[in-house]
Scaffold this motif. Structure first.
Motif, PDB file in Angstrom:
ATOM      1  N   GLN A 180      -5.658  45.928  54.801  1.00 39.74           N
ATOM      2  CA  GLN A 180      -6.185  45.563  56.112  1.00 39.74           C
ATOM      3  C   GLN A 180      -7.585  44.990  55.965  1.00 39.74           C
ATOM      4  O   GLN A 180      -8.423  45.531  55.257  1.00 39.74           O
ATOM      5  CB  GLN A 180      -6.228  46.786  57.023  1.00 39.74           C
ATOM      6  CG  GLN A 180      -4.910  47.129  57.683  1.00 39.74           C
ATOM      7  CD  GLN A 180      -5.058  48.308  58.623  1.00 39.74           C
ATOM      8  OE1 GLN A 180      -5.504  49.372  58.215  1.00 39.74           O
ATOM      9  NE2 GLN A 180      -4.674  48.136  59.879  1.00 39.74           N
ATOM     10  N   GLY A 181      -7.833  43.882  56.640  1.00 40.52           N
ATOM     11  CA  GLY A 181      -9.135  43.238  56.579  1.00 40.52           C
ATOM     12  C   GLY A 181      -9.257  42.201  55.486  1.00 40.52           C
ATOM     13  O   GLY A 181     -10.231  41.458  55.448  1.00 40.52           O
TER      14      GLY A 181
ATOM     15  N   ASP B 284       1.250  45.971  60.541  1.00 40.15           N
ATOM     16  CA  ASP B 284       0.097  46.625  61.140  1.00 40.15           C
ATOM     17  C   ASP B 284       0.406  48.113  61.133  1.00 40.15           C
ATOM     18  O   ASP B 284       1.163  48.601  61.979  1.00 40.15           O
ATOM     19  CB  ASP B 284      -0.121  46.134  62.573  1.00 40.15           C
ATOM     20  CG  ASP B 284      -1.397  46.703  63.185  1.00 40.15           C
ATOM     21  OD1 ASP B 284      -1.772  47.840  62.813  1.00 40.15           O
ATOM     22  OD2 ASP B 284      -2.010  46.037  64.036  1.00 40.15           O
TER      23      ASP B 284
ATOM     24  N   ASP C 111      -1.195  50.644  61.999  1.00 40.94           N
ATOM     25  CA  ASP C 111      -1.657  51.414  63.149  1.00 40.94           C
ATOM     26  C   ASP C 111      -0.712  51.285  64.337  1.00 40.94           C
ATOM     27  O   ASP C 111      -0.537  52.217  65.122  1.00 40.94           O
ATOM     28  CB  ASP C 111      -3.067  50.967  63.562  1.00 40.94           C
ATOM     29  CG  ASP C 111      -4.073  51.189  62.450  1.00 40.94           C
ATOM     30  OD1 ASP C 111      -3.994  52.237  61.795  1.00 40.94           O
ATOM     31  OD2 ASP C 111      -4.915  50.309  62.228  1.00 40.94           O
TER      32      ASP C 111
ATOM     33  N   GLN D 161      -3.490  38.749  64.397  1.00 40.24           N
ATOM     34  CA  GLN D 161      -3.024  39.673  63.368  1.00 40.24           C
ATOM     35  C   GLN D 161      -3.842  39.595  62.082  1.00 40.24           C
ATOM     36  O   GLN D 161      -3.721  40.449  61.207  1.00 40.24           O
ATOM     37  CB  GLN D 161      -1.545  39.405  63.026  1.00 40.24           C
ATOM     38  CG  GLN D 161      -0.562  39.817  64.105  1.00 40.24           C
ATOM     39  CD  GLN D 161      -0.468  38.813  65.232  1.00 40.24           C
ATOM     40  OE1 GLN D 161      -0.496  37.617  64.995  1.00 40.24           O
ATOM     41  NE2 GLN D 161      -0.369  39.312  66.461  1.00 40.24           N
TER      42      GLN D 161
ATOM     43  N   ALA E 280      -6.895  40.128  61.112  1.00 40.51           N
ATOM     44  CA  ALA E 280      -7.850  41.164  60.712  1.00 40.51           C
ATOM     45  C   ALA E 280      -7.220  42.544  60.563  1.00 40.51           C
ATOM     46  O   ALA E 280      -7.795  43.412  59.908  1.00 40.51           O
ATOM     47  CB  ALA E 280      -8.993  41.228  61.717  1.00 40.51           C
ATOM     48  N   THR E 281      -6.038  42.760  61.168  1.00 40.40           N
ATOM     49  CA  THR E 281      -5.497  44.122  61.231  1.00 40.40           C
ATOM     50  C   THR E 281      -4.222  44.340  60.428  1.00 40.40           C
ATOM     51  O   THR E 281      -3.809  45.473  60.235  1.00 40.40           O
ATOM     52  CB  THR E 281      -5.225  44.518  62.691  1.00 40.40           C
ATOM     53  OG1 THR E 281      -4.320  43.570  63.268  1.00 40.40           O
ATOM     54  CG2 THR E 281      -6.519  44.528  63.495  1.00 40.40           C
ATOM     55  N   TRP E 282      -3.586  43.265  59.980  1.00 41.10           N
ATOM     56  CA  TRP E 282      -2.332  43.418  59.238  1.00 41.10           C
ATOM     57  C   TRP E 282      -2.601  43.479  57.743  1.00 41.10           C
ATOM     58  O   TRP E 282      -3.653  43.053  57.259  1.00 41.10           O
ATOM     59  CB  TRP E 282      -1.369  42.274  59.557  1.00 41.10           C
ATOM     60  CG  TRP E 282      -0.769  42.384  60.938  1.00 41.10           C
ATOM     61  CD1 TRP E 282      -1.435  42.629  62.094  1.00 41.10           C
ATOM     62  CD2 TRP E 282       0.615  42.251  61.288  1.00 41.10           C
ATOM     63  NE1 TRP E 282      -0.569  42.665  63.152  1.00 41.10           N
ATOM     64  CE2 TRP E 282       0.710  42.432  62.695  1.00 41.10           C
ATOM     65  CE3 TRP E 282       1.779  42.001  60.578  1.00 41.10           C
ATOM     66  CZ2 TRP E 282       1.913  42.369  63.384  1.00 41.10           C
ATOM     67  CZ3 TRP E 282       2.987  41.924  61.263  1.00 41.10           C
ATOM     68  CH2 TRP E 282       3.049  42.115  62.648  1.00 41.10           C
ATOM     69  N   GLN E 283      -1.635  44.019  56.998  1.00 41.56           N
ATOM     70  CA  GLN E 283      -1.728  44.086  55.546  1.00 41.56           C
ATOM     71  C   GLN E 283      -0.470  43.481  54.937  1.00 41.56           C
ATOM     72  O   GLN E 283       0.550  43.315  55.622  1.00 41.56           O
ATOM     73  CB  GLN E 283      -1.878  45.531  55.088  1.00 41.56           C
ATOM     74  CG  GLN E 283      -0.668  46.415  55.410  1.00 41.56           C
ATOM     75  CD  GLN E 283      -0.884  47.857  55.001  1.00 41.56           C
ATOM     76  OE1 GLN E 283      -1.992  48.268  54.733  1.00 41.56           O
ATOM     77  NE2 GLN E 283       0.200  48.631  54.954  1.00 41.56           N
TER      78      GLN E 283
ATOM     79  N   ARG F 254     -11.525  57.059  60.276  1.00 38.31           N
ATOM     80  CA  ARG F 254     -11.738  55.819  61.020  1.00 38.31           C
ATOM     81  C   ARG F 254     -12.401  56.109  62.364  1.00 38.31           C
ATOM     82  O   ARG F 254     -13.299  55.388  62.800  1.00 38.31           O
ATOM     83  CB  ARG F 254     -10.398  55.106  61.208  1.00 38.31           C
ATOM     84  CG  ARG F 254     -10.498  53.689  61.695  1.00 38.31           C
ATOM     85  CD  ARG F 254      -9.287  52.840  61.330  1.00 38.31           C
ATOM     86  NE  ARG F 254      -8.037  53.528  61.572  1.00 38.31           N
ATOM     87  CZ  ARG F 254      -7.132  53.789  60.620  1.00 38.31           C
ATOM     88  NH1 ARG F 254      -7.358  53.414  59.378  1.00 38.31           N
ATOM     89  NH2 ARG F 254      -6.000  54.397  60.922  1.00 38.31           N
TER      90      ARG F 254
END
Length: 625
Positions: free
Chosen positions: A50-51, A69, A71, A93, A95-98, A558
């Motif tokens: 993520q990020g 994602d 989360d 998506q 910034a938050t997906w991996q 977090r």
């Protein structure tokens, strides 16, 4: 994830079959192919956490990749020929997906900067790359770039790669000094990089030409390697821009090579950080190192408050602001040490000057006292060396006080005999504090378990720190006492979740953002770190590493990081408002300063801390008996 250094001949052909890169001509595709890095990964390998998706573009050559994602419990599966990451993954998506290898796969990686440059030349590609559009928009002049609040655009959170303006200018080390200077003149650059066997060898700046050639009348036919800074400090392309600022400020340098692994992407200079609020820290640090007297340092110290005001106006994060303000404190400390040695002579034995408390954690604001100590080599002899180090530490501590870092009210400073001792004595201090956790010992651990070397032989601290964390890791009795001590600082929430204000004292009807907001989070993170046996000092980083070690859940860590950042920004903004009005900064916030939205979030932040204090208290309940 093993990479293939050279691309097979068929790779360019593979690009021609991909719908985006098929838009390019054969020559452009061949050039582009050389900028990719090929890598293989086994199923389950995290390709981009993520990020990290904004850092590069991935082209799946074989196998499949799952984007998700974690989360929100959302995911999609991509197959060979699909693109993901910078440019390809939609902005919401990004910034938050991996990205995780769903099967054994091979991926071709293209740096984000290379893709942006490609689309600048071939604008038609942007049609296929939805999240690239904002990057390609014309940039306003620095004095025109404002955010929604009217503040100057904050560059501190952006990747260093976004500051690179041109491809790196490189030369082999054997190039003559004259030829190097001619190239720098013709290209109008202030630095060049020296490359040997495709690896970074050194750095030459216009200052090197002035100070090491012209001033010394050096033969200009000699190799430029003779005047270069060898193995220069570098930054990863994905590092936030504020790390470039910190590196320049702490080491008084103005050029930093930016790397993607072993590959040089370019150079970042102080002038590339065009926003005034960002660069002021670099220039302030540079001015500090130029001073030759205590009066000179004292005059410059008045600019620290202005720096914090600039950072608040630029909407810098509390995390980055803390690092930047602390970097300036480090610069004052280091320069005072230089002046002390110039006056007293070189130290007779090895030592390390160590910051404690908020300076050690990189969490200082413009309102800070000093907490420090001196660890001496075990060769220390009081009769032979005591007078020197007494005078040395007094010079530095009194100098810091003159520069606005007031003496510690509890005398926790290197100028105090107790906190200026050989390493063996420090080891005994820590052993007693851990084995006999009395109230005073617990108070001291809260200061001296947060340590960071500022100047001298860092090895003296490193070995000591390792001994301490090994002694505290899993020590349930000691940790139970630490938890009990930590729970003395409670967030100001009433029985029904309402914020309770102070009733008396010098600051009635306010909230103490430091002692009832930030300190409880600092204390929680310290306990997590000691339980996990980790040595990092910064609270944000402690929470992250402790979560990885399993001492706190990822979600709780977090939440605490979010609460810490929110409270920290409130504190910075509050102090900036006070300084703008000519008042001395403090930590006491009146609710009238906040919007209803901010008050709601303040309650949530306090609630997070209160809940996790309860969890930790239950975990160690009865551990002291």
């Amino acid at each position: 994830m093993p990479s293939t250094p050279k691309h097979p001949p068929q790779f360019s052909s593979q690009l021609s079959r991909q719908r985006v890169f098929a838009q390019l001509g054969a020559k452009s595709r061949d050039t582009l192919a050389g900028q990719f890095t090929l890598a293989r990964a086994t199923a389950g390998t995290t390709l981009l956490a993520q990020g990290q998706l904004p850092s590069r573009l991935g082209l799946i050559l074989s196998g499949s990749v799952r984007l998700s994602d974690p989360d929100l419990n959302l995911s999609v599966q991509l197959e060979a020929g699909d693109l993901f990451g910078f440019g390809a993954t939609p902005a919401p998506q990004l910034a938050t997906w991996q990205a995780v290898a769903a099967t054994d796969c091979e991926v071709a990686w293209l740096p984000a900067q290379a893709l942006a440059q490609l689309c600048t030349k071939h604008a038609q590609l942007a049609y296929f790359l939805p999240s690239l559009q904002p990057v390609l928009q014309p940039q306003a002049e620095p004095n025109q770039r404002v955010n929604a609040s009217g503040n100057a655009l904050n560059l501190l959170g952006t990747p260093v790669r976004s500051l690179i303006k041109r491809a790196p200018i490189t030369l082999p080390p054997e190039t003559s000094i004259q030829a190097t200077a001619e190239l720098m003149r013709d290209l109008r650059v202030s630095s060049v990089l020296l490359i040997e066997q495709d690896l970074l060898f050194g750095l030459v700046t216009d200052r090197d030409l002035r100070n090491r050639v012209v001033a010394l009348n050096l033969d200009i036919t000699r190799p430029v390697a003779d005047i270069a800074t060898l193995a220069p400090m570098t930054l990863s392309a994905n590092s936030p821009a504020f790390e470039a600022l910190l590196l320049m400020a702490r080491h008084n340098i103005h050029h930093v090579p930016v790397m993607e692994g072993d590959h040089i992407l370019g150079m970042v200079t102080t002038t590339d950080l065009t926003e005034q609020h960002s660069t002021s820290a670099v220039y302030l640090a540079g001015d500090i190192y130029k001073q030759t007297t205590l009066n000179g340092l004292k005059n410059i110290s008045t600019r620290v408050k202005q720096l914090q005001q600039h950072l608040a106006a630029a909407d810098a994060s509390a995390y980055s602001t803390g690092h930047i303000i602390t970097a300036i404190t480090d610069a004052f400390t280091t320069r005072l040490i230089h002046l002390a040695e110039a006056q007293l002579g070189p130290a007779p034995i090895d030592y390390v000057w160590v910051a404690a408390g908020s300076q050690a954690r990189n969490e200082q604001t413009a309102k800070s006292d000093q907490d420090n100590c001196l660890i001496l080599d075990d060769a220390f002899d009081e009769a032979a060396h005591g007078a020197y180090f007494k005078a040395f530490s007094t010079f530095v501590c009194d100098g810091l006080a003159e520069c606005g870092y007031i003496h510690c009210p509890g005398d926790m400073m290197a100028m105090t005999d107790t906190w200026r001792q050989p390493r063996r004595v420090w080891a005994e201090y820590f052993r007693k504090w851990v084995d006999s956790p009395k109230p005073k010992s617990l108070m001291l651990t809260c200061v001296f378990f947060d340590l960071r070397a500022i100047h001298g032989q860092a090895e003296l601290l490193d070995g000591l720190r390792q001994q301490v964390v090994q002694h505290t890791k899993g020590n349930s009795l000691f940790l139970a006492y630490m938890v009990s001590n930590a729970l003395k600082h409670r967030p100001p929430l009433g029985m029904f979740g309402q914020i309770t204000l102070s009733r008396g004292g010098e600051h009635p009807h306010t909230i103490d953002l430091k002692h009832t907001g930030i300190v409880p989070i600092v204390d929680l993170a310290r306990v997590y770190a000691l339980a996990a046996g980790v040595t990092v000092a910064n609270t944000h980083d402690r929470l992250e590493v402790s979560a990885q070690a399993g001492e706190v859940t990822e979600q709780s860590a977090r939440d605490l990081r979010g609460a810490l950042e929110f409270l920290g920004k409130l504190r910075m903004a509050h102090q900036a408002r006070q300084m703008a009005q000519g008042q001395a900064p403090d930590n006491f916030l009146a609710l009238e300063e906040l919007s209803n939205f901010e008050r709601s979030h303040l309650k949530e932040a306090f609630s997070v801390v209160q809940t996790l204090q309860g969890v930790l208290g239950q975990r160690y309940a009865g551990g002291r008996f």
